[in-house]
Design a protein around this motif. Structure first.
Motif, PDB file in Angstrom:
ATOM      1  N   UNK A  92      -6.253   1.527  -4.439  1.00 31.94           N
ATOM      2  CA  UNK A  92      -6.229   2.186  -3.135  1.00 31.94           C
ATOM      3  C   UNK A  92      -4.925   2.967  -3.037  1.00 31.94           C
ATOM      4  N   UNK A  93      -5.034   4.249  -2.825  1.00 35.00           N
ATOM      5  CA  UNK A  93      -3.868   5.140  -2.812  1.00 35.00           C
ATOM      6  C   UNK A  93      -3.049   5.008  -4.090  1.00 35.00           C
ATOM      7  N   UNK A  94      -3.753   4.777  -5.205  1.00 35.49           N
ATOM      8  CA  UNK A  94      -3.076   4.709  -6.497  1.00 35.49           C
ATOM      9  C   UNK A  94      -2.413   3.396  -6.808  1.00 35.49           C
ATOM     10  N   UNK A 152     -10.600   4.039  -5.428  1.00 34.73           N
ATOM     11  CA  UNK A 152     -11.062   4.490  -6.744  1.00 34.73           C
ATOM     12  C   UNK A 152     -11.064   3.304  -7.709  1.00 34.73           C
ATOM     13  N   UNK A 153     -12.002   3.308  -8.635  1.00 37.22           N
ATOM     14  CA  UNK A 153     -12.023   2.267  -9.660  1.00 37.22           C
ATOM     15  C   UNK A 153     -11.567   2.849 -10.994  1.00 37.22           C
ATOM     16  N   UNK A 154     -10.892   2.029 -11.775  1.00 36.69           N
ATOM     17  CA  UNK A 154     -10.313   2.462 -13.043  1.00 36.69           C
ATOM     18  C   UNK A 154     -10.414   1.333 -14.063  1.00 36.69           C
ATOM     19  N   UNK A 186       0.838  -1.195   0.000  1.00 38.05           N
ATOM     20  CA  UNK A 186       0.000   0.000   0.000  1.00 38.05           C
ATOM     21  C   UNK A 186       0.877   1.251   0.000  1.00 38.05           C
ATOM     22  N   UNK A 187       0.721   2.136  -0.995  1.00 40.57           N
ATOM     23  CA  UNK A 187       1.516   3.374  -0.981  1.00 40.57           C
ATOM     24  C   UNK A 187       1.023   4.323   0.118  1.00 40.57           C
ATOM     25  N   UNK A 188       1.940   5.063   0.663  1.00 40.92           N
ATOM     26  CA  UNK A 188       1.616   6.138   1.605  1.00 40.92           C
ATOM     27  C   UNK A 188       2.038   7.443   0.943  1.00 40.92           C
ATOM     28  N   UNK A 189       1.087   8.299   0.563  1.00 43.23           N
ATOM     29  CA  UNK A 189       1.447   9.539  -0.128  1.00 43.23           C
ATOM     30  C   UNK A 189       2.365  10.409   0.730  1.00 43.23           C
TER      31      UNK A 189
END
Length: 702
Positions: A309-311, A272-274, A67-70
Motif C-alpha cells: 500500500x503506497x509502496x 498493489x500486489x508484488x 504507511x508512506x504518504x507520497x
C-alpha cells in the motif's frame, strides 16, 4: 487447435452454443488452468535458478512499517511541471529473513518516488506536464534495460525495431479518468524512449510541447500511470503510477463546513500486489533469455503474494479518534479486492471513480477491480475502538470470481489502522451529511447503440489471448480498422457482451459514463471468428442506482452477462478502450475509437485522400509511403495550372523545410521529401493550392 489449454476449454470454444451452464463449469476449469499456467512458470523457470529463489511473504513483518504518504505536486494554482521517470532504490518494507535488516529494491518512479507524487489539481485550472523518460545511466547516458523481462512475442512498442535494446524502454504517461485532449491522453502509441531516439506513431506532444490537462471536470480521484503498448503491465509493476487528485470549490466547501474530513485526514491508498526474490528485487514470472532466446512473460493473469500500500508491504497507519477519508485505488495487474474491516467494523462509501456520490452509502464490504477507485469514510471515533488495531482485509478469489481463496495470512490482509493518536482538537471533527450532492441526472441517448464483444482465443503460440471486438464482426486485434467511429457530442450506449469466463474491468479513455444495467444472456459463439449470433437475454436486467454507484470510467463486466453503459463523447481525436487487467490489456484486449465532427467511418480516409479546391473541382493527392523511412513522395493531380506551396512542419508546428513554391501546370505533379537528415517523429505536410490550404500528418520511422 487448442493443445496446451486443456480439452475441456477447447470444447467450450468449439461448441456453437454459448450457455450459462457451460460458463459456470468453465469458470472452475479455467481457474485451475490459469493457476496451473502460473505454477508452470515457477516450476520451469524458478527452481533451477538459485538467484531466483523467492522471498517468502510469511517471513516478513506485517503492520510494523508506517504507511508512506507520497510527496505532493501542488498544481492548484496552475503551472507547467517537469516530472522525471527514473530508476532508484527504495525501501518497500522488506526485511532480510535471517538478519532482519532492511532490503532495498530497485524500482522505477516519477520524481524519484514510488508511487509517484500526488498531483493536486483544481477544477478549471489547467496544468501542463513534461513527462521525461530518464531511464538511462546518468554517468554513461546509456539507456537502462528493463527491470523485468520484456516479451517480444506480443505486439509491443518497439516490435518493429531491430536491436531495440539500444534505444531503451518506451514510456508514455496516461491520466486515467481525465477528460483530456487526444494529443495529451498518453495513449499506447504515443510513447518515446530516452532522449526521444524512438517515438511511437501517435507521439505528438511531450518533447517540446507539454501535455495539457484542462481539469474541466468535477472533483474526483484520478491517477496517472504508464501506458506504453505491450509493456504497460511491466512499467506499472516497476513503479510507474501515482495519484492525481482533482478538487473543486464544492468539495472544498464541504470540508470547510466539516461535512467531509479536512485535508490532513484525506489520504490516498494505492493497493498493489508484488513478488520478490530473496535479495529484495522485484520478480515477474518468465523464462530466461539465453543465447538470444525470446523471453516470454505474458501470463493469463498475474497475482503477487505480497500486498503493498503506497509502496510499502502491509503498512500500518496510526489514527486519531475521528473520521478519515481514504481514496482507494486498485493499482494491481489482475487482482480484485473485496475489502472489509476486521471486528465487524463498517465504513461509508462517499465517492466512485469520477467523484462524490449524492449520498453516503454505509457498507460492510466493497469490491474494487483493477483500475477502479473508491472514496470511503472510516470513523475511528467510537470509544470502544480506542487502542484497537483494525485490519483492512480482502476475501476476493483469484482469479476473480471463480478462482481460489487467497491466503488469510498474506494476500487476505491489506494494511492496519491503530487507533492510538491523541485527538487534535484544533481541527474540528467532521460529520457526514445525509446528502453530499444533488441526484445524478441520467444521460439522454442521441447516438447509436454499439454491441461490443469480450472474447478469448489463442495467439500463435497457443497461449490464452483475451480480445475485444464487435458482436457482428467478431474478435479484432488492436491494429485492425477502427469500428467505433463516433460523432462529436453524441451520447451513445455501449453494450459489452462478455463471452469469457473472467470478470473484466473495462476502461474507456476520455469519458465518464453511467452504468445502466447487467443482464445474463445466451447465444451462438463462432469458434473461429467469435461472432455472436442468436443472442437471447435471460432473467431480469440488474438496474444500477446512479445515486449509489455514481459516475464511472472503469467498470467490472461480469462473465456471461451484457453490461450497458452510456457516455457522451465530447472531444475529438483518437482514444482507446480496454480491459484494465494489465496482462489482458498488453495481450491485445484493447481497441481504438475515434471521435470526429462527422462520425463517418471513412472520415479520416476521405480527409487524406481528397480535398476540395472549389465548388466545381477537386484536388487529388497522395503522400506515400506513410510512415516512411527515407523518402516520401507527394503527388498532386491538378485539373488546371495552379500556384503551389508545399511546407513541412514538425509535430510542434515549427517549419522544417519549404519543399516547393511556384507555379505548376495541369496534370500529375510530384515532389520528394528527403528524410535522411530528419529525426524520427510526426510531421505535417502543408499543401497550398492558390489560396486554399490542406494538411496531412506524416510519420518518419527510420
Amino acid at each position: 487447435m487448442t493443445k496446451i489449454n486443456d480439452s475441456a476449454r477447447s470444447r467450450f470454444y468449439l461448441t456453437s452454443n454459448f450457455s450459462l451452464a457451460k460458463l459456470d463449469v468453465m469458470k472452475q476449469v479455467l481457474s485451475s488452468i490459469k493457476l496451473f499456467s502460473i505454477f508452470f512458470f515457477f516450476i520451469c523457470f524458478t527452481f533451477p535458478l538459485r538467484a531466483q529463489e523467492l522471498l517468502d511473504p510469511l517471513s516478513q513483518p506485517r503492520f510494523v512499517n508506517p504507511l508512506p504518504v507520497p510527496p505532493v505536486i501542488d498544481g492548484s494554482n496552475g503551472g507547467t511541471f517537469t516530472v522525471s521517470i527514473s530508476q532508484f532504490y527504495q525501501d518497500l518494507g522488506l526485511r532480510n529473513p535471517i538478519t532482519g535488516t532492511p532490503m532495498l529494491t530497485p524500482v522505477w518512479g516519477y520524481n524519484g518516488t514510488y508511487p509517484g507524487p500526488t498531483i493536486v489539481a483544481r477544477k478549471n485550472v489547467p496544468l501542463h506536464f513534461f513527462w521525461n523518460n530518464n531511464l538511462y545511466d546518468p554517468s554513461t547516458l546509456q539507456p537502462l534495460p528493463h527491470l523485468l523481462p520484456i516479451d517480444t512475442t506480443i505486439e509491443w512498442a518497439l516490435m518493429n525495431e531491430a536491436g531495440w535494446r539500444q534505444y531503451g524502454v518506451p514510456t508514455v504517461t496516461h491520466l486515467h479518468g481525465g477528460h483530456t485532449e487526444a494529443a495529451s491522453d498518453g495513449g499506447p502509441l504515443a510513447w518515446n524512449t530516452p532522449f526521444f531516439t524512438k517515438k511511437g506513431p501517435d507521439f505528438i506532444k511531450g518533447q517540446n510541447e507539454p501535455y495539457t490537462y484542462n481539469n474541466d471536470q468535477d472533483a474526483a480521484t484520478l491517477w496517472y500511470h504508464d501506458h506504453a503498448l505491450g509493456i504497460t503491465r511491466l512499467n506499472v509493476y516497476a513503479g510507474l503510477a501515482g495519484f492525481y487528485v482533482l478538487t473543486d470549490d464544492y468539495e472544498q466547501q464541504l470540508k470547510t463546513q466539516h461535512k467531509l474530513p479536512a485535508d490532513a485526514y484525506d489520504m490516498g491508498l494505492v493497493i498493489q500486489d508484488r513478488m520478490f526474490t530473496n535479495d529484495g528485487k522485484l520478480f515477474y514470472p518468465a523464462d530466461l533469455e539465453e543465447q538470444g532466446e525470446i523471453s516470454t512473460s505474458i501470463l493469463p493473469e498475474f497475482f503477487g503474494d505480497f500486498i503493498l500500500v503506497n509502496g510499502k508491504a502491509w503498512p500500518v497507519l496510526d489514527v486519531e479518534p475521528r473520521q478519515y477519508l481514504f481514496r482507494i485505488l486498485n493499482g494491481s495487474d489482475s487482482r480484485f479486492y473485496n475489502l472489509f474491516l476486521s471486528g465487524n467494523n463498517t465504513f461509508t462509501r462517499v465517492g466512485s471513480d469520477q467523484g462524490l456520490l449524492p449520498s453516503p452509502v454505509p457498507v460492510n464490504q466493497m469490491l474494487i477491480g483493477p483500475g477502479e477507485r473508491t472514496e470511503i469514510i472510516i470513523d475511528f471515533a467510537n470509544p470502544s475502538l480506542q487502542g484497537q488495531t483494525i485490519i483492512l482485509r480482502n476475501n476476493a478469489k483469484t482469479p476473480y470470481r471463480a478462482g481460489k481463496p487467497n491466503d488469510p495470512r498474506t494476500t487476505g490482509q491489506i494494511m492496519a489502522f491503530r487507533v492510538n493518536k491523541t485527538l487534535n482538537t484544533s481541527i474540528p471533527l467532521s460529520i457526514l451529511p445525509a446528502r453530499l450532492l444533488p441526484s445524478i441526472a441520467p444521460l439522454v441517448q442521441n447516438g447509436p447503440v454499439r454491441k461490443l464483444l469480450l472474447a478469448e482465443g489463442e495467439d500463435r503460440f497457443e497461449r490464452i489471448e483475451p480480445i475485444l471486438g464487435t458482436v457482428d464482426g467478431g474478435a479484432m486485434d488492436f491494429d485492425e480498422p477502427v469500428t467505433e467511429n463516433i460523432k462529436l457530442n453524441d451520447t451513445e450506449i455501449w453494450e459489452f457482451y462478455n463471452t469469457t469466463v473472467d470478470e473484466h474491468p473495462i476502461h474507456l479513455h476520455l469519458v465518464k459514463f453511467q452504468v445502466l444495467s447487467h443482464q445474463k444472456f445466451t447465444g451462438d459463439l463462432d469458434p473461429v471468428t467469435k461472432k455472436l449470433t442468436n443472442i437471447r437475454l435471460t432473467g431480469q436486467p440488474q438496474l444500477y442506482n446512479l445515486d449509489e454507484k455514481g459516475w464511472k470510467d472503469t467498470h467490472i463486466v461480469p462473465a456471461g452477462e451484457v453490461t450497458r453503459v452510456i457516455a457522451k463523447f465530447d472531444r475529438p481525436g483518437k482514444y482507446v478502450w480496454h480491459c484494465h487487467i494489465l496482462s489482458h490489456e498488453d495481450h491485445d484486449m484493447m481497441r481504438p475509437f475515434i471521435v470526429s465532427d462527422t462520425g463517418d467511418a471513412n472520415a479520416m480516409a476521405k480527409a487524406t485522400a481528397r480535398v476540395k479546391i472549389d465548388a466545381a473541382d477537386e484536388l487529388r493527392w497522395t503522400l506515400l509511403p506513410n510512415p516512411f523511412n527515407s523518402n516520401a513522395t507527394i503527388e498532386l493531380n491538378l485539373p488546371e495550372a495552379k500556384k503551389i506551396s508545399i511546407k513541412l512542419y514538425d509535430g510542434n508546428g515549427r517549419l522544417v523545410k519549404q519543399i516547393y513554391r511556384g507555379d505548376r501546370d495541369a496534370g500529375i505533379q510530384k515532389w520528394t521529401i528527403d528524410g535522411s537528415s530528419m529525426a524520427n517523429g510526426v510531421y505535417f505536410c502543408e499543401v497550398m493550392v492558390n489560396n486554399l490550404k490542406f494538411l496531412r500528418k506524416l510519420v518518419l520511422q527510420k
